[in-house]
Motif scaffolding. Structure first.
Motif, short mmCIF file in Angstrom:
data_model
loop_
_atom_site.label_atom_id
_atom_site.label_comp_id
_atom_site.label_asym_id
_atom_site.label_seq_id
_atom_site.Cartn_x
_atom_site.Cartn_y
_atom_site.Cartn_z
N GLY A 1 -44.84 18.59 -22.48
CA GLY A 1 -45.93 18.48 -21.80
C GLY A 1 -45.82 18.67 -20.17
N LEU A 2 -44.74 18.61 -19.85
CA LEU A 2 -44.70 18.96 -18.07
C LEU A 2 -44.52 20.57 -17.91
CD1 LEU A 2 -43.95 18.27 -15.22
CD2 LEU A 2 -41.64 17.92 -15.51
N GLU A 3 -45.81 20.95 -17.06
CA GLU A 3 -46.03 22.25 -17.00
C GLU A 3 -45.35 22.60 -15.47
OE1 GLU A 3 -50.14 23.21 -17.38
OE2 GLU A 3 -50.38 22.39 -19.41
N TRP B 1 -50.39 11.50 -5.47
CA TRP B 1 -51.43 12.52 -6.10
C TRP B 1 -50.79 12.83 -7.29
CZ3 TRP B 1 -49.92 17.26 -8.15
CH2 TRP B 1 -51.02 18.20 -8.53
N LEU B 2 -49.55 12.80 -7.52
CA LEU B 2 -48.84 13.14 -8.67
C LEU B 2 -48.90 12.22 -9.81
CD1 LEU B 2 -46.92 14.97 -10.47
CD2 LEU B 2 -44.82 13.81 -9.38
N MET B 3 -49.01 10.89 -9.28
CA MET B 3 -49.05 9.73 -10.29
C MET B 3 -50.57 9.94 -10.89
SD MET B 3 -48.09 6.97 -11.59
CE MET B 3 -46.71 6.11 -10.77
N LYS B 4 -51.68 10.19 -10.14
CA LYS B 4 -52.80 10.45 -10.51
C LYS B 4 -53.05 11.42 -11.69
CE LYS B 4 -55.01 8.36 -6.70
NZ LYS B 4 -56.18 8.67 -5.53
N ALA B 5 -52.04 12.47 -11.27
CA ALA B 5 -52.40 13.81 -12.17
C ALA B 5 -51.68 13.38 -13.47
CB ALA B 5 -51.59 14.96 -11.52
N LEU B 6 -50.79 12.55 -13.47
CA LEU B 6 -49.86 12.36 -14.96
C LEU B 6 -50.64 11.29 -15.65
CD1 LEU B 6 -46.26 12.56 -13.52
CD2 LEU B 6 -47.30 14.15 -14.89
#
Length: 213
Positions: A183-185, A207-212
């Motif tokens: 799932g990691l694009e 930001w990344l934590m929210k995206a994941l």
């Protein structure tokens, strides 16, 4: 062990040399401060200085993988600039490598290269390509194919681009979604790399934590 040929002292290029010269070179100053690769009877020692772009993007990509693993409960272990040897055949020192999955054994934390014959190759090897970018896509890609990693990523520092390959049966094909980190694009990693040009780590990882999640 003494070097058997002066060619082994050439750096940042592939030179024909026996395995014994490769091992001896990587134990000899100043080459022990560099990174070493060996494949198909040729060795390459990189001692060129690494700039801020390489250093920054190296740390950012490793953070992305580690955070992804934590959020998605993927077991992994990271090795930065670690040496991996398949004695007599191949050696490499990727910028970052990860063992991934439920079955891997943690190699000992000593000064010896990690023995591929004992612990297997890392599932994911990553090279941060600045001055070595073309070689990362060429000869090193063949090395990692032969070594048997599951995925190989090359980060184009100048473009903040990730060129990823799935490796199987001695060959590779380009991918845009990881298989070892399901799932990691690559587009997400590239977005983080672009943001890292202007954002600090706290902002970036928030930001990344929210995206994941």
């Amino acid at each position: 062990m003494a070097l058997s040929t002066s060619l082994a002292l050439q750096t940042d290029t592939w030179v024909k040399a026996p395995w014994e010269d490769f091992v001896a070179t990587m134990d000899t100053a100043p080459y022990d401060e560099g990174r070493g690769y060996f494949d198909n009877g040729y060795m390459r020692v990189e001692i060129a200085a690494l700039g801020g772009g390489h250093a920054r993007q190296n740390s950012v990509v490793s953070k992305v993988v580690s955070l992804f693993g934590m959020v998605r409960s993927v077991r992994l272990a990271e090795f930065t600039n670690g040496s991996f040897h398949k004695t007599g055949e191949r050696g490499c020192q990727p910028d970052v490598a990860f063992y991934i999955g439920t079955d891997f054994r943690l190699p000992p934390q000593d000064n010896a290269p990690i023995d591929i014959n004992v612990y297997g190759p890392p599932a994911l090897a990553i090279e941060i390509g600045s001055s070595s970018f073309k070689d990362d896509l060429g000869a090193k890609r063949l090395l990692y194919e032969r070594l048997g990693v599951s995925e190989y990523w090359v980060v184009n520092v100048a473009e903040q681009q990730v060129i990823a390959f799935a490796v199987a049966e001695g060959g590779s094909r380009q991918i845009r979604v990881s298989g070892v980190l399901p799932g990691l694009e690559m587009s997400l990693i590239e977005e983080v790399l672009h943001r890292s040009q202007t954002e600090d780590d706290t902002t970036l990882m928030g930001w990344l934590m929210k995206a994941l999640t």
